[in-house]
Design a protein around this motif. Structure first.
Motif, PDB file in Angstrom:
ATOM      1  N   ALA A 233       0.610  -1.170   0.074  1.00 53.52           N
ATOM      2  CA  ALA A 233      -0.135  -0.122   0.176  1.00 53.52           C
ATOM      3  C   ALA A 233       0.977   1.222   0.112  1.00 53.52           C
ATOM      4  N   GLN A 234       1.914   1.205   0.987  1.00 57.62           N
ATOM      5  CA  GLN A 234       2.783   2.210   0.694  1.00 57.62           C
ATOM      6  C   GLN A 234       3.400   2.287  -0.549  1.00 57.62           C
ATOM      7  N   ALA A 235       3.994   1.318  -1.225  1.00 57.51           N
ATOM      8  CA  ALA A 235       4.646   1.788  -2.663  1.00 57.51           C
ATOM      9  C   ALA A 235       3.616   2.351  -3.671  1.00 57.51           C
ATOM     10  N   SER A 236       2.320   2.026  -3.538  1.00 55.76           N
ATOM     11  CA  SER A 236       1.126   2.619  -4.375  1.00 55.76           C
ATOM     12  C   SER A 236       1.401   4.019  -4.041  1.00 55.76           C
ATOM     13  N   ARG A 237       1.327   4.481  -2.918  1.00 53.52           N
ATOM     14  CA  ARG A 237       1.323   5.883  -2.576  1.00 53.52           C
ATOM     15  C   ARG A 237       2.422   6.780  -2.695  1.00 53.52           C
ATOM     16  N   ASP A 238       3.783   6.071  -2.959  1.00 60.00           N
ATOM     17  CA  ASP A 238       4.961   7.038  -3.207  1.00 60.00           C
ATOM     18  C   ASP A 238       5.484   6.495  -4.185  1.00 60.00           C
ATOM     19  N   LEU A 239       5.285   5.123  -4.893  1.00 57.87           N
ATOM     20  CA  LEU A 239       5.874   4.734  -5.989  1.00 57.87           C
ATOM     21  C   LEU A 239       7.333   4.339  -5.767  1.00 57.87           C
ATOM     22  N   ARG A 240       7.476   4.003  -4.556  1.00 55.09           N
ATOM     23  CA  ARG A 240       8.879   3.493  -4.208  1.00 55.09           C
ATOM     24  C   ARG A 240       8.739   2.086  -4.226  1.00 55.09           C
ATOM     25  N   PRO A 241       9.863   0.862  -4.292  1.00 56.29           N
ATOM     26  CA  PRO A 241       9.708  -0.411  -4.077  1.00 56.29           C
ATOM     27  C   PRO A 241       9.497  -1.225  -2.952  1.00 56.29           C
ATOM     28  N   TRP A 242       8.731  -0.706  -1.942  1.00 58.12           N
ATOM     29  CA  TRP A 242       8.356  -1.066  -0.587  1.00 58.12           C
ATOM     30  C   TRP A 242       8.050  -2.662  -0.815  1.00 58.12           C
ATOM     31  N   GLY A 243       7.088  -2.843  -1.552  1.00 54.27           N
ATOM     32  CA  GLY A 243       6.833  -4.013  -1.558  1.00 54.27           C
ATOM     33  C   GLY A 243       7.752  -5.181  -2.115  1.00 54.27           C
TER      34      GLY A 243
END
Length: 434
Positions: A233-243
């Motif tokens: 969900a965080q990756a979808s917000r800031d477009l960083r590869p958290w997933g």
């Protein structure tokens, strides 16, 4: 040891593992426990047999209890160095297995039957650690973990699983570990930590002779899946590869590695993540002091940015602007330690890095570090969302999520440590806290 490059990104952004064989083991300072003895063949020492190891007779012991609250079969592995510096595995009956490579500089498999401690679902196992142990780990796995032994310049070394090597032979297994040391004087230190990764949930309780029990219950039983969902969900917000921090096997999350370990898998994923924040911090403290509370004899120390360097009063050297990797690991760049660093420098490093990790330097009151409590951590971007989310899934808030998670202005305690000079029984809860 060469490592095959194999990284696949499933549609959910997770990183898929691809377990390999013995050639894919990683021999490094972080994955190899080096002892000071080399033998031609493995040795098994059963309880009450001296076998010439005189240091054992006077060594303290520790009661251990394993409670399998996982929803299935688990294997445990207890490793460390004995009082004479030999690498060893301790088995359920208290016997000790000393592996030998036979002088081989190439890793040799350690047989499962010689070292694993099987635990049925719901089983409680009681055993005794028969002697003082240093650099100890108790591994727990929903399957078999692969260990090897290799000859090193000083003796035998146990090659252990690497959590962020996608081709490690154990990469597809759900596992975790508890660290412990029992000193020769009988002082126990045991720890659960998420500085590197979150795997199989583990918790601890320590009963103490003549004292209060201690506990660190770690993360909840469903933490890995929930952490991965939050990171996606965080990756979808800031477009960083958290997933990508979530390592999966056939699409099922089994482990979450820290951004520090993820850097080895994707060095470019967060390269610029902290750049603007670092620029803003440096600009702020050109015009006003950053006050570091050393929480010791040196008291409050004023720091100013001059040119591109942060300099602190009484410090033997300054601090350059940190990169993303510097911030994730708190051990490189401006946060790396050097011989000759004075007490001011050694006090500033953890407090300055903790302030970056938690993104409190630009917050109201952030000009004094540390001064803000945990309710002020991770509130703005960029920040270490791994640490933020891990803490959200800890049952009692205990378990380090980065190297200096013990930096706090008051008595807040994020440590996942239990310790005592009079330990009675260390109980490990596997798969679910009590």
């Amino acid at each position: 040891m060469a490592i095959r490059s194999s990284r696949r990104a499933p549609p959910d952004g997770f990183t898929e593992v691809n377990p390999g064989g013995i050639d894919d083991l990683t021999i490094s300072r972080d994955t190899t426990l080096n002892g000071t003895f080399q033998g031609e063949e493995p040795i098994i020492v059963i309880p009450d047999e001296d076998a010439g190891l005189s240091a054992r007779a006077e060594s303290p012991t520790l009661n251990l209890q394993f409670l399998n609250r996982f929803n299935g079969f688990v294997n445990a592995y207890l490793t460390g160095m004995d009082p004479e510096g030999r690498v060893a595995f301790i088995r359920a009956d208290g016997s000790v297995y000393y592996p030998s490579s036979g002088g081989s500089s190439v890793p040799v498999w350690i047989p499962q039957a010689d070292v694993r401690i099987p635990l049925e679902a719901g089983q409680q196992l009681n055993m005794v650690l028969p002697f003082a142990l240093t650099s100890g780990r108790i591994y727990y796995a929903a399957g078999e973990l692969s260990f090897a032994v290799v000859s090193t310049p000083i003796g035998e070394g146990i090659v252990q699983p690497a959590p962020n090597v996608l081709t490690d032979p154990s990469a597809g297994v759900n596992w975790g570990f508890v660290e412990l040391t029992l000193t020769s004087s009988g002082v126990l230190y045991a720890n659960i930590s998420y500085v590197d990764f979150v795997g199989m949930p583990l918790g601890m309780e320590l009963t103490v002779y003549g004292g209060e029990s201690q506990s660190a219950y770690g993360v909840s039983s469903d933490a890995v899946g929930n952490i991965c969902n939050s990171l996606s969900a965080q990756a979808s917000r800031d477009l960083r590869p958290w997933g990508g921090l979530c390592l999966s096997s056939s699409g099922v999350p089994i482990r979450v590695v820290s951004p520090y370990l993820y850097h080895d898998l994707d060095a470019n994923g967060f390269t610029t993540y902290w750049d603007q924040y670092g620029n803003d911090v440096w600009q702020k403290f050109r015009n006003q002091p950053l006050v570091i509370d050393t929480q010791g004899p040196r008291g409050h120390v004023n720091c100013y940015v001059q040119g591109d360097t942060l300099n602190c009063d009484g410090d033997n050297r300054g601090y350059g602007r940190p990169t993303a990797r510097d911030i994730w690991g708190c051990d490189s760049g401006p946060f790396g330690k050097m011989s000759g660093d004075n007490d001011v420098h050694l006090a500033v490093i953890p407090r300055l890095c903790a302030a970056f990790v938690r993104s409190t330097l630009l917050s109201q009151g952030g000009e004094v570090q540390p001064s803000l409590g945990s309710s002020n951590y991770y509130l703005v971007d960029p920040t270490n969302h791994y640490s933020r989310i891990v803490h959200e899934h800890e049952v009692d808030g205990k378990g380090y999520a980065f190297a200096y998670d013990d930096v706090n202005p008051g008595s807040e305690n994020a440590s996942g440590t239990v310790s005592s000079g009079q330990p009675d029984t260390l109980t490990i809860f596997i798969g679910s806290p009590p």
